[in-house]
Enzyme design. Sequence first.
Site, PDB file in Angstrom:
ATOM      1  N   SER A 198       3.276  -1.739  10.520  1.00  0.00           N
ATOM      2  CA  SER A 198       4.728  -1.701  10.766  1.00  0.00           C
ATOM      3  C   SER A 198       5.428  -3.039  10.480  1.00  0.00           C
ATOM      4  CB  SER A 198       5.030  -1.219  12.184  1.00  0.00           C
ATOM      5  OG  SER A 198       4.578   0.115  12.346  1.00  0.00           O
TER       6      SER A 198
ATOM      7  N   GLU B 279      -5.456  -4.691  10.714  1.00  0.00           N
ATOM      8  CA  GLU B 279      -4.462  -3.638  10.873  1.00  0.00           C
ATOM      9  C   GLU B 279      -4.731  -2.867  12.168  1.00  0.00           C
ATOM     10  OE1 GLU B 279      -2.507  -2.611   6.969  1.00  0.00           O
ATOM     11  OE2 GLU B 279      -4.256  -1.319   7.116  1.00  0.00           O
TER      12      GLU B 279
ATOM     13  N   HIS C 209      -9.631   1.210   5.030  1.00  0.00           N
ATOM     14  CA  HIS C 209      -8.331   1.495   5.663  1.00  0.00           C
ATOM     15  C   HIS C 209      -8.536   2.528   6.767  1.00  0.00           C
ATOM     16  CE1 HIS C 209      -4.208   2.706   6.294  1.00  0.00           C
ATOM     17  NE2 HIS C 209      -3.835   1.602   5.662  1.00  0.00           N
TER      18      HIS C 209
ATOM     19  N   GLU D  41      -6.809   4.952   7.721  1.00  0.00           N
ATOM     20  CA  GLU D  41      -6.533   6.351   7.345  1.00  0.00           C
ATOM     21  C   GLU D  41      -7.730   6.956   6.612  1.00  0.00           C
ATOM     22  OE1 GLU D  41      -2.783   5.732   5.341  1.00  0.00           O
ATOM     23  OE2 GLU D  41      -1.823   5.309   7.258  1.00  0.00           O
TER      24      GLU D  41
ATOM     25  N   ASN E 213       0.868  -1.181   0.000  1.00  0.00           N
ATOM     26  CA  ASN E 213       0.000   0.000   0.000  1.00  0.00           C
ATOM     27  C   ASN E 213       0.905   1.231   0.000  1.00  0.00           C
ATOM     28  OD1 ASN E 213      -1.937   1.942   0.378  1.00  0.00           O
ATOM     29  ND2 ASN E 213      -2.304   1.457   2.533  1.00  0.00           N
ATOM     30  N   TRP E 214       1.006   1.844  -1.170  1.00  0.00           N
ATOM     31  CA  TRP E 214       1.945   2.977  -1.296  1.00  0.00           C
ATOM     32  C   TRP E 214       1.366   4.288  -0.764  1.00  0.00           C
ATOM     33  CZ3 TRP E 214       4.201   2.124  -6.922  1.00  0.00           C
ATOM     34  CH2 TRP E 214       5.075   1.030  -6.888  1.00  0.00           C
ATOM     35  N   LYS E 215       0.095   4.284  -0.472  1.00  0.00           N
ATOM     36  CA  LYS E 215      -0.571   5.502   0.027  1.00  0.00           C
ATOM     37  C   LYS E 215      -0.273   6.678  -0.918  1.00  0.00           C
ATOM     38  CE  LYS E 215       0.075   3.547   4.575  1.00  0.00           C
ATOM     39  NZ  LYS E 215       0.143   3.755   6.001  1.00  0.00           N
TER      40      LYS E 215
ATOM     41  N   GLY F 159       2.181   2.595  10.715  1.00  0.00           N
ATOM     42  CA  GLY F 159       3.116   3.704  10.530  1.00  0.00           C
ATOM     43  C   GLY F 159       3.807   4.167  11.807  1.00  0.00           C
TER      44      GLY F 159
END
Length: 251
Positions: free
Chosen positions: A215, A169, A97, A99, A9-11, A175
Amino acid sequence: MKKKVIIANWKMNHDFYETTSYLRNLLKIIFENKINQKKIIIAPSFPFLHISNQILQGTTLSIAAQNIHQMDNGSYTGEVSAPMLRSIGIKKVILGHSERRKYFTETNEILIKKIKIALKYGFNIIFCVGETEVDREKKKHFITVKNQLEKTIFYFSLEEINSFIIAYEPIWAIGTGKTATPEIAQHMHQYIRTLFLNKYGKRRANDLSILYGGSINDMNAKDLFLQKDIDGGLVGNYSLNIKKFLKIIQS
Ligand code: PEP
């Protein structure tokens, strides 16, 4: 048969040059080292999904979008729809997700709409769940994850959720460099599988790929992936660097 899956997941990272050169290099290394390609999904940013999909065409690696809008089309400035993505060959999407839930106020109600539209256009869905640090401190982590599933995915039938992948997650691990221990992750994965068993039966529960995310790095991946109910990973930061990501793939 449940599959082992690794998702990058490159965000909101990697521009056009970084995206295309990464993917070309990744393919080269994977072919040269005969790394089984079936397990790898990359989620780049919207503007590069088309070119990324073209680069991976004819390989068993695939591309996922990081989000879709819940409507077919319309006056939603700045948004991207499911049919738009299907028109460029994208068939997978990450939904739920943390975020997106936190910064874009994606509620369970919105997520139900997003699941509906994704199913309508034939997407495979990677659905994220996970508790906050406070939930865990208050020992509410199981109930939080159960609620997230019951208020979204569990409204759907067995046929509808057949192609889903779940990503556990824990928000406190995303992160932050604080990975869940293999035991903590395994415990939750086993719990999620039991929830699927109770809701959809043994076959679906056994077939379900449940990925861990939060992480993951090249040092902790192996121990996490050795756990019985951890079927791979959703990797953020460490997927941005090709060498680090390859080490995780090889774990
Ligand atoms: C993620 O955002 O899905 C994630 C797992 O990120 P990180 O690996 O950076 O914690």
